[in-house]
Design a protein around this motif. Sequence first.
Motif, PDB file in Angstrom:
ATOM      1  N   ILE A   6       0.841  -1.203   0.000  1.00  0.00           N
ATOM      2  CA  ILE A   6       0.000   0.000   0.000  1.00  0.00           C
ATOM      3  C   ILE A   6       0.877   1.254   0.000  1.00  0.00           C
ATOM      4  N   THR A   7       1.947   1.237   0.782  1.00  0.00           N
ATOM      5  CA  THR A   7       2.869   2.379   0.828  1.00  0.00           C
ATOM      6  C   THR A   7       3.530   2.595  -0.530  1.00  0.00           C
ATOM      7  N   ARG A   8       3.903   1.497  -1.204  1.00  0.00           N
ATOM      8  CA  ARG A   8       4.508   1.610  -2.535  1.00  0.00           C
ATOM      9  C   ARG A   8       3.548   2.275  -3.525  1.00  0.00           C
ATOM     10  N   ILE A   9       2.299   1.843  -3.505  1.00  0.00           N
ATOM     11  CA  ILE A   9       1.301   2.406  -4.429  1.00  0.00           C
ATOM     12  C   ILE A   9       1.032   3.874  -4.100  1.00  0.00           C
ATOM     13  N   THR A  10       0.966   4.191  -2.808  1.00  0.00           N
ATOM     14  CA  THR A  10       0.756   5.584  -2.392  1.00  0.00           C
ATOM     15  C   THR A  10       1.904   6.465  -2.862  1.00  0.00           C
ATOM     16  N   GLY A  11       3.141   5.986  -2.707  1.00  0.00           N
ATOM     17  CA  GLY A  11       4.297   6.738  -3.191  1.00  0.00           C
ATOM     18  C   GLY A  11       4.253   6.972  -4.682  1.00  0.00           C
ATOM     19  N   MET A  12       3.833   5.946  -5.430  1.00  0.00           N
ATOM     20  CA  MET A  12       3.710   6.102  -6.889  1.00  0.00           C
ATOM     21  C   MET A  12       2.662   7.150  -7.238  1.00  0.00           C
ATOM     22  N   LEU A  13       1.536   7.118  -6.518  1.00  0.00           N
ATOM     23  CA  LEU A  13       0.478   8.096  -6.774  1.00  0.00           C
ATOM     24  C   LEU A  13       0.979   9.524  -6.554  1.00  0.00           C
TER      25      LEU A  13
END
Length: 483
Positions: A6-13
């Motif tokens: 989830i943190t990885r996806i949030t960072g990408m966003l």
Amino acid sequence: MNFRTITRITGMLIMIFSITMIIPGIVALIYNDGAGRAFAKTFFVALSLGFLLWFPNRQQKAELKSREGFLIVALFWSVLGSVGSLPFLFSESPSLSIPDAFFESFSGLTTTGATVIVGLDELPKAILFYRQMLQWLGGMGIIVLAVAILPLLGIGGMQLYRAETPGPLKDTKMQPRIAETAKTLWIIYVTLTVICAFFLWLAGMSLFDAICHSFATIAIGGFSTYDASVAYFNSPTINTIIGIFLFISGCNFALHFSALNGRSLKFFWRDLEFKVYLGIHVFLIIICTSVLVAHNVYPTFKENLNQAFFQVESMATTAGFSTANFSQWPLFLPMLLMMASFIGGCAGSTGGGMKVIRVLLLYLQGIRELKRLVHPNAIYTIKLGQRALPERIIEAVWGFFSAYVLIFVLSLLALIGLGMDEFSAFSAVAATLNNLGPGLGTVAANFSEISDGAKWILLLNMFFGRLEVFTLLVLLTPTFWRN
């Protein structure tokens, strides 16, 4: 709960969102308005923050479950809304406090259109463009969320259509086609925006204003580049163009998808929700026009009709544009238009409110209960078209309505407790929970005069309204966080 993924996806966003700061930065260079520094700072801060979240977790690519999906959807708006406030904080004009900057950012991204800024006419062009861009990006996020993501999570209104038409309406075929569906939705969304901007430009708007207002129109956002909103242009033609595109954008985008794939408009007329949506708007236009004519509000019938059409489309789709101070219209019209925003647009549209399909199902459920009073032992089913709906869907609609009313009442009491008068508090909650924008009473023009505490409450209402209440409410339950 796979927090690292989830943190990885949030960072990408956040990193992707940082790139969008380049566009208003270019606008600042073109107009040399001095706002470029705010967007440059935001770009580097957002890019750095996103990178710090993404880099340590870049190898975390585990398959997400529905619980992670709920959390990512909530983070999409909360994190990007927070990052989106940075240009307002870094900018010298307007000079906004932290509550005001967050309020303006969330209002834009959730396509609410409520503003705390006074003096739009004097703002740098880049800031004006950024406000409109926020709404446009938020509108597209809503469409992809409602049509391509929420059905997979088992929430929202779109699952009602899964057996009717091809493409995004069939849950069983959606998963391998999300990327294709999202791509098609983007094409439809961008095409409508370009066409709307072109017609507004032909009608007399400058290219800058045409682009900005097309962003807010297709997103059903309601932000304008002028304090007077669309009234600034004083053009019945512009009113008509915006009204037509608001109606189109308030339709289920899955129907646009199906009509494009099937190359036929018959999908619209087969859809019960669309027919009810059309009937509500025609009824409201007739009522408003009749009252305006009877009270000689405008000199000619044509002008009364034009004003009624525009204001109905603006309020009933929850856009919030204005060509007149409709709060001064005679009799019950101001409250009628405010109440129309509770219905809002169709499921899978950029509109707010409870959505036409939910209101329709509540009506059908009410009719069924009346029949049961007469024939207690009879078995009645609720149908959409020729298809009987499972009781689970009716229960979900009632659950949504109960949660909606609870949040409305609690927010209303909180605002009154903070010193707002009852009428203004009611309209402020309706304007934000329905993602409408303008209210009545002290918030008829803007929200600049209310307290900071009230702004945070209304910001949360925008959040609840945009995420269909349950998507955010489920995160507050202990069950959600248990393994």
